[in-house]
Motif scaffolding. Structure first.
Motif, PDB file in Angstrom:
ATOM      1  N   PRO A  10       0.828  -1.215   0.000  1.00  0.00           N
ATOM      2  CA  PRO A  10       0.000   0.000   0.000  1.00  0.00           C
ATOM      3  C   PRO A  10       0.862   1.265   0.000  1.00  0.00           C
ATOM      4  CG  PRO A  10      -0.808  -1.590   1.619  1.00  0.00           C
ATOM      5  CD  PRO A  10       0.509  -2.113   1.129  1.00  0.00           C
ATOM      6  N   GLU A  11       0.343   2.289  -0.639  1.00  0.00           N
ATOM      7  CA  GLU A  11       1.079   3.544  -0.858  1.00  0.00           C
ATOM      8  C   GLU A  11       1.692   4.125   0.421  1.00  0.00           C
ATOM      9  OE1 GLU A  11       0.085   8.123  -2.332  1.00  0.00           O
ATOM     10  OE2 GLU A  11      -1.467   6.575  -2.490  1.00  0.00           O
ATOM     11  N   PHE A  12       0.901   4.206   1.497  1.00  0.00           N
ATOM     12  CA  PHE A  12       1.392   4.857   2.713  1.00  0.00           C
ATOM     13  C   PHE A  12       2.349   3.977   3.519  1.00  0.00           C
ATOM     14  CE2 PHE A  12      -2.351   7.412   1.744  1.00  0.00           C
ATOM     15  CZ  PHE A  12      -1.818   8.693   1.854  1.00  0.00           C
ATOM     16  N   ALA A  13       2.562   2.750   3.069  1.00  0.00           N
ATOM     17  CA  ALA A  13       3.519   1.868   3.736  1.00  0.00           C
ATOM     18  C   ALA A  13       4.884   1.909   3.052  1.00  0.00           C
ATOM     19  CB  ALA A  13       2.992   0.432   3.738  1.00  0.00           C
ATOM     20  N   VAL A  14       4.956   2.485   1.865  1.00  0.00           N
ATOM     21  CA  VAL A  14       6.179   2.410   1.056  1.00  0.00           C
ATOM     22  C   VAL A  14       7.375   3.057   1.764  1.00  0.00           C
ATOM     23  CG1 VAL A  14       7.291   3.066  -1.119  1.00  0.00           C
ATOM     24  CG2 VAL A  14       4.938   2.214  -1.130  1.00  0.00           C
ATOM     25  N   MET A  98       5.262  -4.123  13.337  1.00  0.00           N
ATOM     26  CA  MET A  98       4.007  -4.101  12.583  1.00  0.00           C
ATOM     27  C   MET A  98       3.017  -3.045  13.054  1.00  0.00           C
ATOM     28  SD  MET A  98       2.884  -5.721   9.937  1.00  0.00           S
ATOM     29  CE  MET A  98       1.366  -5.247   9.092  1.00  0.00           C
ATOM     30  N   VAL A  99       3.034  -2.744  14.347  1.00  0.00           N
ATOM     31  CA  VAL A  99       2.029  -1.820  14.912  1.00  0.00           C
ATOM     32  C   VAL A  99       1.903  -0.498  14.132  1.00  0.00           C
ATOM     33  CG1 VAL A  99       1.566  -0.356  16.937  1.00  0.00           C
ATOM     34  CG2 VAL A  99       1.850  -2.819  17.213  1.00  0.00           C
ATOM     35  N   PRO A 100       3.005   0.145  13.723  1.00  0.00           N
ATOM     36  CA  PRO A 100       2.852   1.420  13.002  1.00  0.00           C
ATOM     37  C   PRO A 100       2.093   1.310  11.669  1.00  0.00           C
ATOM     38  CG  PRO A 100       5.131   1.095  13.710  1.00  0.00           C
ATOM     39  CD  PRO A 100       4.416  -0.189  13.956  1.00  0.00           C
ATOM     40  N   TYR A 101       1.972   0.090  11.141  1.00  0.00           N
ATOM     41  CA  TYR A 101       1.292  -0.089   9.847  1.00  0.00           C
ATOM     42  C   TYR A 101      -0.202  -0.392  10.008  1.00  0.00           C
ATOM     43  CZ  TYR A 101       6.021  -0.446   8.020  1.00  0.00           C
ATOM     44  OH  TYR A 101       7.324  -0.179   7.690  1.00  0.00           O
ATOM     45  N   ILE A 102      -0.631  -0.741  11.220  1.00  0.00           N
ATOM     46  CA  ILE A 102      -2.037  -1.135  11.411  1.00  0.00           C
ATOM     47  C   ILE A 102      -2.867   0.125  11.605  1.00  0.00           C
ATOM     48  CG2 ILE A 102      -3.635  -2.561  12.764  1.00  0.00           C
ATOM     49  CD1 ILE A 102      -1.242  -4.357  13.466  1.00  0.00           C
ATOM     50  N   ARG A 103      -3.134   0.781  10.482  1.00  0.00           N
ATOM     51  CA  ARG A 103      -3.928   2.009  10.485  1.00  0.00           C
ATOM     52  C   ARG A 103      -4.699   2.126   9.180  1.00  0.00           C
ATOM     53  NH1 ARG A 103       1.470   4.602   9.127  1.00  0.00           N
ATOM     54  NH2 ARG A 103       0.724   6.184   7.686  1.00  0.00           N
ATOM     55  N   PRO A 104      -5.774   2.921   9.184  1.00  0.00           N
ATOM     56  CA  PRO A 104      -6.689   2.948   8.030  1.00  0.00           C
ATOM     57  C   PRO A 104      -6.098   3.500   6.733  1.00  0.00           C
ATOM     58  CG  PRO A 104      -7.401   4.494   9.744  1.00  0.00           C
ATOM     59  CD  PRO A 104      -6.285   3.692  10.314  1.00  0.00           C
ATOM     60  N   GLU A 105      -4.995   4.241   6.816  1.00  0.00           N
ATOM     61  CA  GLU A 105      -4.374   4.725   5.564  1.00  0.00           C
ATOM     62  C   GLU A 105      -3.704   3.580   4.817  1.00  0.00           C
ATOM     63  OE1 GLU A 105      -3.953   7.978   8.682  1.00  0.00           O
ATOM     64  OE2 GLU A 105      -3.579   5.823   8.593  1.00  0.00           O
ATOM     65  N   PHE A 107      -4.329  -0.249   5.685  1.00  0.00           N
ATOM     66  CA  PHE A 107      -5.181  -1.435   5.562  1.00  0.00           C
ATOM     67  C   PHE A 107      -6.654  -1.044   5.507  1.00  0.00           C
ATOM     68  CE2 PHE A 107      -1.374  -3.389   7.451  1.00  0.00           C
ATOM     69  CZ  PHE A 107      -1.239  -4.518   6.659  1.00  0.00           C
ATOM     70  N   PRO A 108      -7.463  -1.792   4.740  1.00  0.00           N
ATOM     71  CA  PRO A 108      -8.909  -1.532   4.717  1.00  0.00           C
ATOM     72  C   PRO A 108      -9.504  -1.733   6.112  1.00  0.00           C
ATOM     73  CG  PRO A 108      -8.274  -3.110   3.010  1.00  0.00           C
ATOM     74  CD  PRO A 108      -7.078  -2.898   3.877  1.00  0.00           C
ATOM     75  N   ASN A 109     -10.573  -0.997   6.401  1.00  0.00           N
ATOM     76  CA  ASN A 109     -11.200  -1.031   7.728  1.00  0.00           C
ATOM     77  C   ASN A 109     -11.560  -2.437   8.191  1.00  0.00           C
ATOM     78  OD1 ASN A 109     -10.980   1.679   8.324  1.00  0.00           O
ATOM     79  ND2 ASN A 109     -12.884   2.209   7.300  1.00  0.00           N
ATOM     80  N   GLN A 110     -12.011  -3.301   7.258  1.00  0.00           N
ATOM     81  CA  GLN A 110     -12.446  -4.643   7.687  1.00  0.00           C
ATOM     82  C   GLN A 110     -11.273  -5.505   8.154  1.00  0.00           C
ATOM     83  OE1 GLN A 110     -12.626  -3.593   4.412  1.00  0.00           O
ATOM     84  NE2 GLN A 110     -12.744  -5.320   3.005  1.00  0.00           N
ATOM     85  N   LEU A 111     -10.043  -5.150   7.746  1.00  0.00           N
ATOM     86  CA  LEU A 111      -8.874  -5.925   8.180  1.00  0.00           C
ATOM     87  C   LEU A 111      -8.296  -5.446   9.513  1.00  0.00           C
ATOM     88  CD1 LEU A 111      -6.788  -6.434   4.886  1.00  0.00           C
ATOM     89  CD2 LEU A 111      -8.264  -8.086   6.041  1.00  0.00           C
TER      90      LEU A 111
END
Length: 200
Positions: A10-14, A98-105, A107-111
């Motif tokens: 995902p873009e914001f994880a790059v 991993m924690v800094p990546y678990i956000r709505p920007e 991952f999709p909300n359902q994940l």
């Protein structure tokens, strides 16, 4: 490399993922699909940290796999090479990374709630967390009518990717007992194992 990474996650994880790769001197190889694993980490003889990830993974699973493998590298460097590959040191490292990546920007909300639950005590593979695995599979490129072991009736004969044929027999706690037709041996399958039904 950052541009290549942008095709797979995902873009914001790059940017943060690229920073992790550079900081830890990772040589990242994106490879053709391997049925047995999503990725792996090894320290080469020349001292380089090599991580391979299947290029066929959807962007969310690719990101989880990449961080999973970087967590091996970081845990080994921090705690030494004698730790268990998926022991407590690795789990703690994987959670922190991993924690800094678990956000709505990203991952999709359902994940998000499924990821939050999984990372309370991450397992050796996200595939063993059936709920998360099936949720991640929704983002795969369309495959021809995948069947999962948990949804086929008992007594169904099916084939797996390596060509072996089994019959679904019983449930044992979280996994399913299936008999290999050729040998009569019993194997345990995760509920989310993809299979091809054979019409008898």
């Amino acid at each position: 490399m950052e541009g290549t990474l942008a095709k797979y996650i995902p873009e914001f994880a790059v940017s943060p993922a690229f920073e992790l790769i550079v900081t830890h001197g990772v040589h990242l190889k994106i490879v053709n699909e391997r049925a047995t694993r999503h990725g792996d980490y090894r320290k080469a003889l020349n001292g380089k940290h090599e991580i391979t990830v299947n290029g066929s993974l959807n962007k969310y699973r690719f990101l989880v796999t990449l961080i999973h493998e970087i967590a091996h590298l970081v845990a080994f460097e921090k705690y030494g090479r004698n730790i268990k590959p998926h022991g407590n040191e690795w789990k703690h490292t994987f959670q922190q990374l991993m924690v800094p990546y678990i956000r709505p920007e990203i991952f999709p909300n359902q994940l998000l709630p499924l990821l939050a639950r999984h990372f309370r005590n991450p397992s050796a593979s996200s595939d063993t967390d059936t709920t998360l695995s099936l949720a991640l599979k929704q983002f795969d490129a369309q495959k021809d009518n995948a069947n999962y072991v948990f949804e086929i009736p008992y007594g169904t004969v099916f084939r797996i990717k390596n060509g072996k044929v089994f019959k679904k027999m019983a449930v044992r706690t979280k996994r399913f007992e299936c008999i290999e037709i050729s040998s009569g041996k019993t194997y345990l399958f995760n509920p989310n194992a993809e299979v091809e039904i054979i019409q008898m």
